[in-house]
Design a protein around this motif. Structure first.
Motif, PDB file in Angstrom:
ATOM      1  N   ASP A 194       0.825  -1.209   0.000  1.00 31.31           N
ATOM      2  CA  ASP A 194       0.000   0.000   0.000  1.00 31.31           C
ATOM      3  C   ASP A 194       0.858   1.258   0.000  1.00 31.31           C
ATOM      4  O   ASP A 194       0.554   2.234  -0.681  1.00 31.31           O
ATOM      5  N   ALA A 195       1.928   1.220   0.774  1.00 33.71           N
ATOM      6  CA  ALA A 195       2.829   2.374   0.841  1.00 33.71           C
ATOM      7  C   ALA A 195       3.457   2.626  -0.527  1.00 33.71           C
ATOM      8  O   ALA A 195       3.528   3.772  -0.982  1.00 33.71           O
ATOM      9  N   LEU A 196       3.892   1.577  -1.190  1.00 26.92           N
ATOM     10  CA  LEU A 196       4.485   1.713  -2.522  1.00 26.92           C
ATOM     11  C   LEU A 196       3.469   2.230  -3.521  1.00 26.92           C
ATOM     12  O   LEU A 196       3.772   3.112  -4.318  1.00 26.92           O
ATOM     13  N   LYS A 197       2.254   1.698  -3.453  1.00 30.33           N
ATOM     14  CA  LYS A 197       1.197   2.124  -4.374  1.00 30.33           C
ATOM     15  C   LYS A 197       0.931   3.619  -4.192  1.00 30.33           C
ATOM     16  O   LYS A 197       0.834   4.369  -5.159  1.00 30.33           O
ATOM     17  N   GLU A 198       0.845   4.033  -2.941  1.00 35.13           N
ATOM     18  CA  GLU A 198       0.603   5.441  -2.627  1.00 35.13           C
ATOM     19  C   GLU A 198       1.754   6.311  -3.139  1.00 35.13           C
ATOM     20  O   GLU A 198       1.548   7.363  -3.732  1.00 35.13           O
ATOM     21  N   PHE A 199       2.976   5.848  -2.927  1.00 33.36           N
ATOM     22  CA  PHE A 199       4.161   6.571  -3.379  1.00 33.36           C
ATOM     23  C   PHE A 199       4.159   6.724  -4.897  1.00 33.36           C
ATOM     24  O   PHE A 199       4.391   7.800  -5.436  1.00 33.36           O
ATOM     25  N   VAL A 200       3.859   5.614  -5.596  1.00 38.58           N
ATOM     26  CA  VAL A 200       3.833   5.609  -7.057  1.00 38.58           C
ATOM     27  C   VAL A 200       2.779   6.582  -7.572  1.00 38.58           C
ATOM     28  O   VAL A 200       3.043   7.392  -8.451  1.00 38.58           O
ATOM     29  N   GLU A 201       1.568   6.518  -6.988  1.00 41.44           N
ATOM     30  CA  GLU A 201       0.488   7.402  -7.431  1.00 41.44           C
ATOM     31  C   GLU A 201       0.816   8.863  -7.146  1.00 41.44           C
ATOM     32  O   GLU A 201       0.597   9.731  -7.977  1.00 41.44           O
ATOM     33  N   THR A 202       1.363   9.120  -5.972  1.00 36.23           N
ATOM     34  CA  THR A 202       1.712  10.480  -5.587  1.00 36.23           C
ATOM     35  C   THR A 202       2.766  11.063  -6.509  1.00 36.23           C
ATOM     36  O   THR A 202       2.740  12.226  -6.848  1.00 36.23           O
ATOM     37  N   ASN A 203       3.699  10.240  -6.914  1.00 35.49           N
ATOM     38  CA  ASN A 203       4.808  10.723  -7.724  1.00 35.49           C
ATOM     39  C   ASN A 203       4.627  10.498  -9.228  1.00 35.49           C
ATOM     40  O   ASN A 203       5.571  10.620  -9.989  1.00 35.49           O
ATOM     41  N   LYS A 204       3.418  10.160  -9.628  1.00 33.09           N
ATOM     42  CA  LYS A 204       3.088  10.003 -11.052  1.00 33.09           C
ATOM     43  C   LYS A 204       4.024   9.029 -11.773  1.00 33.09           C
ATOM     44  O   LYS A 204       4.364   9.221 -12.927  1.00 33.09           O
ATOM     45  N   LEU A 205       4.414   7.987 -11.085  1.00 38.89           N
ATOM     46  CA  LEU A 205       5.302   6.986 -11.693  1.00 38.89           C
ATOM     47  C   LEU A 205       4.498   5.873 -12.350  1.00 38.89           C
ATOM     48  O   LEU A 205       5.038   5.047 -13.060  1.00 38.89           O
ATOM     49  N   GLU A 206       3.198   5.900 -12.101  1.00 39.00           N
ATOM     50  CA  GLU A 206       2.354   4.803 -12.552  1.00 39.00           C
ATOM     51  C   GLU A 206       2.440   4.564 -14.057  1.00 39.00           C
ATOM     52  O   GLU A 206       2.543   3.430 -14.502  1.00 39.00           O
ATOM     53  N   THR A 207       2.426   5.632 -14.856  1.00 38.78           N
ATOM     54  CA  THR A 207       2.482   5.463 -16.309  1.00 38.78           C
ATOM     55  C   THR A 207       3.744   4.738 -16.734  1.00 38.78           C
ATOM     56  O   THR A 207       3.700   3.860 -17.584  1.00 38.78           O
TER      57      THR A 207
END
Length: 98
Positions: free
Chosen positions: A13-26
């Motif tokens: 969950d922490a990683l998912k939140e970090f990824v979403e917050t930092n726009k790394l998802e794409t």
């Protein structure tokens, strides 16, 4: 003295939140799509796959065999739904074989 948070958060969950917050998802989606392609298609297809790129919701796949390109073009909808299922979200709306 600062208050301690007793809210436990899983690493996932922490990683998912970090990824979403930092726009790394794409960026991760692009890597995941390439991985999903190679896992689902197997060695026979991967041998002729020269490039897999996700741009917005279109997956561009470069193949070095025109025969294979022709063969895969008949199953594009099935391939697309298998990839989206493997990715856990409907990322791909269209596949372009080149």
């Amino acid at each position: 003295m600062p208050k301690r948070h007793n809210d436990h958060i899983s690493i996932a969950d922490a990683l998912k939140e970090f990824v979403e917050t930092n726009k790394l998802e794409t960026g991760l989606d692009k890597v995941n799509v390439a991985d999903a392609w190679s896992n689902l298609m197997g060695n026979g297809v991967n041998k002729y796959t020269t490039s897999v790129q996700l741009e917005r919701d279109i997956l561009y796949v470069q193949l070095s065999s025109s025969v294979l390109r022709e063969e895969l073009s008949y199953g594009k909808d099935k391939i697309m739904s298998m990839l989206n299922e493997a990715l856990g979200k409907p990322l791909i709306k269209k596949i372009v074989l080149r």
